[in-house]
Scaffold this motif. Structure first.
Motif, short mmCIF file in Angstrom:
data_model
loop_
_atom_site.label_atom_id
_atom_site.label_comp_id
_atom_site.label_asym_id
_atom_site.label_seq_id
_atom_site.Cartn_x
_atom_site.Cartn_y
_atom_site.Cartn_z
N ILE A 98 26.83 24.72 42.89
CA ILE A 98 27.92 24.59 43.86
C ILE A 98 29.08 24.69 43.11
N VAL A 99 29.38 23.48 42.35
CA VAL A 99 30.75 23.23 41.96
C VAL A 99 31.02 24.37 41.13
N GLY A 100 30.17 25.01 40.19
CA GLY A 100 30.36 25.96 39.27
C GLY A 100 30.70 27.25 39.98
N TRP A 101 29.97 27.84 41.14
CA TRP A 101 30.44 29.06 41.79
C TRP A 101 31.52 28.67 42.53
N LEU A 102 31.79 27.64 43.04
CA LEU A 102 33.09 27.46 43.52
C LEU A 102 34.32 27.55 42.82
N GLY A 103 34.12 26.90 41.68
CA GLY A 103 35.29 26.86 40.71
C GLY A 103 35.38 28.27 40.06
N PHE A 104 34.33 29.05 39.77
CA PHE A 104 34.71 30.34 39.56
C PHE A 104 35.15 31.34 40.37
N ALA A 105 34.87 31.12 41.93
CA ALA A 105 35.66 31.77 42.84
C ALA A 105 36.87 31.28 42.98
N LEU A 106 37.31 30.05 42.62
CA LEU A 106 38.73 29.77 42.69
C LEU A 106 39.67 30.63 41.70
N PHE A 107 38.89 30.42 40.38
CA PHE A 107 39.53 31.34 39.25
C PHE A 107 39.83 32.68 39.55
N VAL A 108 38.83 33.44 40.34
CA VAL A 108 38.87 34.75 40.65
C VAL A 108 39.87 34.93 41.63
N LEU A 110 42.42 33.15 42.06
CA LEU A 110 43.86 33.02 41.49
C LEU A 110 44.26 34.26 40.69
N VAL A 111 43.53 34.68 39.82
CA VAL A 111 43.65 36.07 39.12
C VAL A 111 44.26 37.08 40.26
N VAL A 112 43.42 37.46 41.17
CA VAL A 112 43.82 38.23 42.02
C VAL A 112 45.24 38.01 42.93
N PHE A 113 45.44 36.60 43.04
CA PHE A 113 46.66 36.41 43.72
C PHE A 113 47.82 36.60 42.84
N ILE A 115 47.88 39.10 40.20
CA ILE A 115 48.07 40.33 40.33
C ILE A 115 48.66 40.96 41.40
N ALA A 116 48.36 40.35 42.68
CA ALA A 116 49.03 40.66 43.98
C ALA A 116 50.56 40.55 43.75
N ILE A 117 50.97 39.34 43.31
CA ILE A 117 52.39 38.90 43.15
C ILE A 117 53.18 39.81 42.17
N GLY A 118 52.29 40.21 40.99
CA GLY A 118 52.98 41.19 40.20
C GLY A 118 53.19 42.39 40.63
N VAL A 119 52.12 42.96 41.45
CA VAL A 119 52.29 44.20 42.04
C VAL A 119 53.47 44.26 43.27
N PHE A 120 53.73 43.31 43.82
CA PHE A 120 54.52 42.88 44.84
C PHE A 120 56.05 43.00 44.30
N VAL A 121 56.16 42.24 43.08
CA VAL A 121 57.44 42.28 42.50
C VAL A 121 57.80 43.50 41.91
N GLU A 122 56.83 44.20 41.16
CA GLU A 122 57.18 45.34 40.56
C GLU A 122 57.52 46.48 41.77
#
Length: 138
Positions: A98-108, A110-113, A115-122
């Motif tokens: 449970i902790v492993g999959w939740l941690g990995f989902a948190l990481f994914v 954050l990466v999507v967030f 990338i979205a910030i970078g696209v918005f700023v661009e």
């Protein structure tokens, strides 16, 4: 002086009969063997279950969940071993999954967030270079 006939008043060291089926002093049974006292031997805890939980927690604390999938996979493997070999540690394995999959989902997430910030700023910042070579952003 002569000794009276009969048994000696004491027995020499090391020749005492075992009491109640217990092994004599120094004659210990190996770990995990049958108990001389009639209690069943404790079942060992699965090492992969412990490793799963440790890796999953460390992935959250140290790496923002990036290696969390490793802890989750270790937990899945540990659950299979626990079922096959009748070991302890099922709760540790489930917590690691449970902790492993939740941690990995948190990481994914954050990466999507980011990338979205970078696209918005661009898209929201317009940078140009004029004929004199001056770079400016609006």
């Amino acid at each position: 002086m002569t000794t009276p006939p009969g048994p000696p008043p004491y027995q020499p060291y090391g020749e005492q009969p075992p009491y109640g089926g217990q092994p004599p002093y120094g004659g210990q049974l190996p770990y995990g063997g049958p108990s001389p006292y009639g209690y069943p031997a404790p079942r060992p805890t699965n090492g992969l279950a412990i490793a799963s939980l440790v890796v999953s927690i460390l992935s959250l604390v140290v790496c923002a969940g990036a290696p969390g999938f490793i802890g989750a996979i270790l937990g899945h493997v540990a659950r299979g071993q626990i079922r096959r070999e009748q070991q302890e540690g099922g709760g540790l394995a489930i917590a690691g999954v449970i902790v492993g999959w939740l941690g990995f989902a948190l990481f994914v997430g954050l990466v999507v967030f980011f990338i979205a910030i970078g696209v918005f700023v661009e898209n929201s910042v317009d940078c140009t270079t004029d004929s004199s070579g001056t770079f400016s952003c609006e």
